[in-house]
Design a protein around this motif. Structure first.
Motif, PDB file in Angstrom:
ATOM      1  N   GLU A  64      -3.226 -23.973   0.152  1.00  0.00           N
ATOM      2  CA  GLU A  64      -3.841 -23.242   1.260  1.00  0.00           C
ATOM      3  C   GLU A  64      -4.547 -24.186   2.223  1.00  0.00           C
ATOM      4  O   GLU A  64      -4.411 -24.081   3.436  1.00  0.00           O
ATOM      5  N   ASN A 157      -8.234 -14.312   3.711  1.00  0.00           N
ATOM      6  CA  ASN A 157      -8.302 -13.680   2.388  1.00  0.00           C
ATOM      7  C   ASN A 157      -9.011 -12.333   2.450  1.00  0.00           C
ATOM      8  O   ASN A 157      -8.613 -11.377   1.777  1.00  0.00           O
ATOM      9  N   ARG A 161      -7.324  -8.736   1.478  1.00  0.00           N
ATOM     10  CA  ARG A 161      -7.909  -7.877   0.441  1.00  0.00           C
ATOM     11  C   ARG A 161      -8.102  -6.448   0.936  1.00  0.00           C
ATOM     12  O   ARG A 161      -8.072  -5.501   0.147  1.00  0.00           O
ATOM     13  N   GLY A 164      -5.270  -4.649  -0.075  1.00  0.00           N
ATOM     14  CA  GLY A 164      -5.000  -4.660  -1.514  1.00  0.00           C
ATOM     15  C   GLY A 164      -4.153  -5.816  -1.991  1.00  0.00           C
ATOM     16  O   GLY A 164      -3.525  -5.736  -3.054  1.00  0.00           O
ATOM     17  N   ILE A 165      -4.114  -6.910  -1.236  1.00  0.00           N
ATOM     18  CA  ILE A 165      -3.305  -8.074  -1.607  1.00  0.00           C
ATOM     19  C   ILE A 165      -4.210  -9.141  -2.214  1.00  0.00           C
ATOM     20  O   ILE A 165      -5.172  -9.574  -1.585  1.00  0.00           O
ATOM     21  N   ASP A 166      -3.901  -9.518  -3.479  1.00  0.00           N
ATOM     22  CA  ASP A 166      -4.678 -10.544  -4.168  1.00  0.00           C
ATOM     23  C   ASP A 166      -4.028 -11.900  -3.940  1.00  0.00           C
ATOM     24  O   ASP A 166      -2.941 -12.171  -4.459  1.00  0.00           O
ATOM     25  N   THR A 167      -4.688 -12.757  -3.179  1.00  0.00           N
ATOM     26  CA  THR A 167      -4.110 -14.077  -2.860  1.00  0.00           C
ATOM     27  C   THR A 167      -4.209 -15.049  -4.020  1.00  0.00           C
ATOM     28  O   THR A 167      -3.574 -16.100  -4.008  1.00  0.00           O
ATOM     29  N   ASN A 168      -5.012 -14.705  -5.040  1.00  0.00           N
ATOM     30  CA  ASN A 168      -5.166 -15.605  -6.186  1.00  0.00           C
ATOM     31  C   ASN A 168      -4.128 -15.342  -7.259  1.00  0.00           C
ATOM     32  O   ASN A 168      -3.962 -16.139  -8.175  1.00  0.00           O
ATOM     33  N   ALA A 169      -3.461 -14.193  -7.161  1.00  0.00           N
ATOM     34  CA  ALA A 169      -2.464 -13.846  -8.175  1.00  0.00           C
ATOM     35  C   ALA A 169      -1.171 -14.591  -7.900  1.00  0.00           C
ATOM     36  O   ALA A 169      -0.652 -14.585  -6.796  1.00  0.00           O
ATOM     37  N   SER A 170      -0.666 -15.227  -8.932  1.00  0.00           N
ATOM     38  CA  SER A 170       0.608 -15.943  -8.804  1.00  0.00           C
ATOM     39  C   SER A 170       1.382 -15.798 -10.099  1.00  0.00           C
ATOM     40  O   SER A 170       0.977 -16.328 -11.127  1.00  0.00           O
TER      41      SER A 170
END
Length: 434
Positions: A64, A157, A161, A164-170
């Motif tokens: 990022e 970020n 959010r 409802g989008i989690d940028t830490n989830a991979s």
């Protein structure tokens, strides 16, 4: 017009524009090279002492911030170049639409060709080489722009959010990347299916518990210790296995393991007298392991104890099945007994497509044999998968469609699915048909 173009002020601004375009190309090429660089090759180069590879690895671990710094620098130089170009066209053509249209057209072509397509084409042709070259300057730029990029990241970020989008989830791991590469090579013909399955086995073995690999108790041959000695010998030899569980009174009461080697030694000492065999004296201690034990942990335990056979029990101590060292190794190398046969016993391929499958066959084995992608997270066996998804005990003749596959119940014994026909289809998921 030519005189206006050759004025020192315009020439200086055009020189700055060309300089900025070079910077823009540098940013664009660096972005492509760093994002396409191989982590594995960078790691190997770092171990060989290349400090630039270490910087590349560090940058890739903070994607990022890396992309934020590059995009910030790229947009700054592109905007500044566009402003200066517009100023030059205004000096030449005067205020008006001609100057603005000309500046927009020229800058679009220059940026597209020389600041985007050209550097990115070069970068994608040799990403590792270019990534090493740009590592140090890009690292400095990322550090300089870090405060601004951090603020931008917070805004981005926070906005994501809200949706409802989690940028830490991979969900994409290194193992997934390896699997993707292997599947690609399989399609290209560079990797054989057996080799693909073995690589998958190595990658996935750490995710398995012994209950997913064991032989279920209904398929395990056990011998009553109170049977006549000659009958015990005949049954041991008839199983075709080197180790056989021995029980007393009830099959849940396993009291030991008979090893064929020990039986033959006893017969040799007695001169071949079958009735002289004393099973209780020659049987070995049974080794019980919980069904939740990981396969990797059990493999290490087999190696440490120099044992090849264990009994799997549930939390109440009830026998669930047996596990051998061979069962674990087959998860990696495939069927050991017949190295040329890709089909799993209990999976009968059909000419029209699909297969007739015994209900006790593991989903993993079906996927390996048929090259399917049935989920195995919620159920170990193919029958268990149908029961889990249908939330019922199906009847003979019922059909179900899940995950792009059609399941037809062919044979059933009480509440147990004995066999079913599975075909690949594009039907939507549905509960059942009669």
């Amino acid at each position: 017009m030519l005189d206006a173009f050759l004025q020192p002020e315009n020439l200086i601004m055009l020189g700055i524009v060309l300089f900025l375009l070079c910077f823009s190309g540098f940013f664009s090429g660096s972005e492509t090279a760093l994002t396409a660089a191989s982590r594995a090759r960078m790691h190997a180069a770092e171990k060989d002492g290349d400090r630039r590879a270490g910087i590349v690895s560090k940058l890739l671990n903070m994607r990022e911030r890396l992309l934020g710094g590059i995009l910030l620098g790229n947009n700054m130089v592109n905007i500044l170049a566009s402003v200066l170009t517009t100023a030059v066209f205004t000096n030449i053509f005067g205020d008006g639409g001609v100057a603005l249209a000309g500046a927009t057209l020229v800058m679009t072509l220059l940026i597209l060709i020389f600041a985007e397509v050209l550097p990115k084409t070069y970068a994608i042709s040799q990403p590792d080489k270019m990534a090493l070259k740009v590592a140090r300057p890009i690292n400095i730029i990322v550090k300089i722009f870090a405060p601004i990029v951090s603020i931008v990241q917070l805004i981005v970020n926070g906005t994501l959010r809200l949706f409802g989008i989690d940028t830490n989830a991979s969900a994409w791991t290194a193992a997934d990347e390896i699997k993707g590469a292997v599947d690609l090579h399989l399609e290209e013909g560079a990797v054989a299916k057996r080799a693909r399955d073995q690589i998958y086995g190595v990658l996935e073995i750490g995710e398995l518990d012994v209950e997913e690999v064991m032989i279920h108790r209904k398929n395990v041959t056990m011998i009553d210790v109170d049977l006549p000695a000659d009958q015990i010998v005949k049954e041991v030899l008839a199983t075709g296995h080197s180790r056989v569980p021995v029980y007393s009174e009830d099959q849940d009461n396993i009291i030991g393991i008979l090893h064929v080697k020990d039986v033959l030694k006893s017969l040799s000492k007695s001169g071949g007298d079958l009735s002289a065999l004393e099973a209780r004296k020659i049987m070995r201690d049974a080794w019980f392991v919980p069904e939740t034990t990981s396969v990797v942990k059990q493999l290490r335990a087999f190696q440490q104890k120099r044992e090849h056979f264990a009994l799997v029990v549930d939390e109440y101590g009830a026998l669930m099945g047996v596990l051998t060292l061979e069962d674990i190794l087959e998860e990696i190398v495939g069927d050991i007994q017949d190295e040329y046969d890709e089909d799993v016993e209990g999976v009968q391929r059909l000419k029209e497509g699909g297969a007739v499958i015994q209900g006790h066959i593991a989903v993993r084995d079906v996927n390996r044999a048929m090259d399917w992608k049935l989920p195995d997270e919620e159920a170990v066996t193919i029958a268990g998968l149908v029961i889990h998804e249908s939330q019922t005990i199906p009847e003979i003749g019922q059909t179900f469609a899940y995950y792009g596959y059609r399941f037809e119940i062919l044979e059933k014994l009480r509440n147990q699915i004995i066999s079913l026909k599975v075909t690949k289809t594009f039907e939507p998921d549905q509960r059942s048909e009669s």
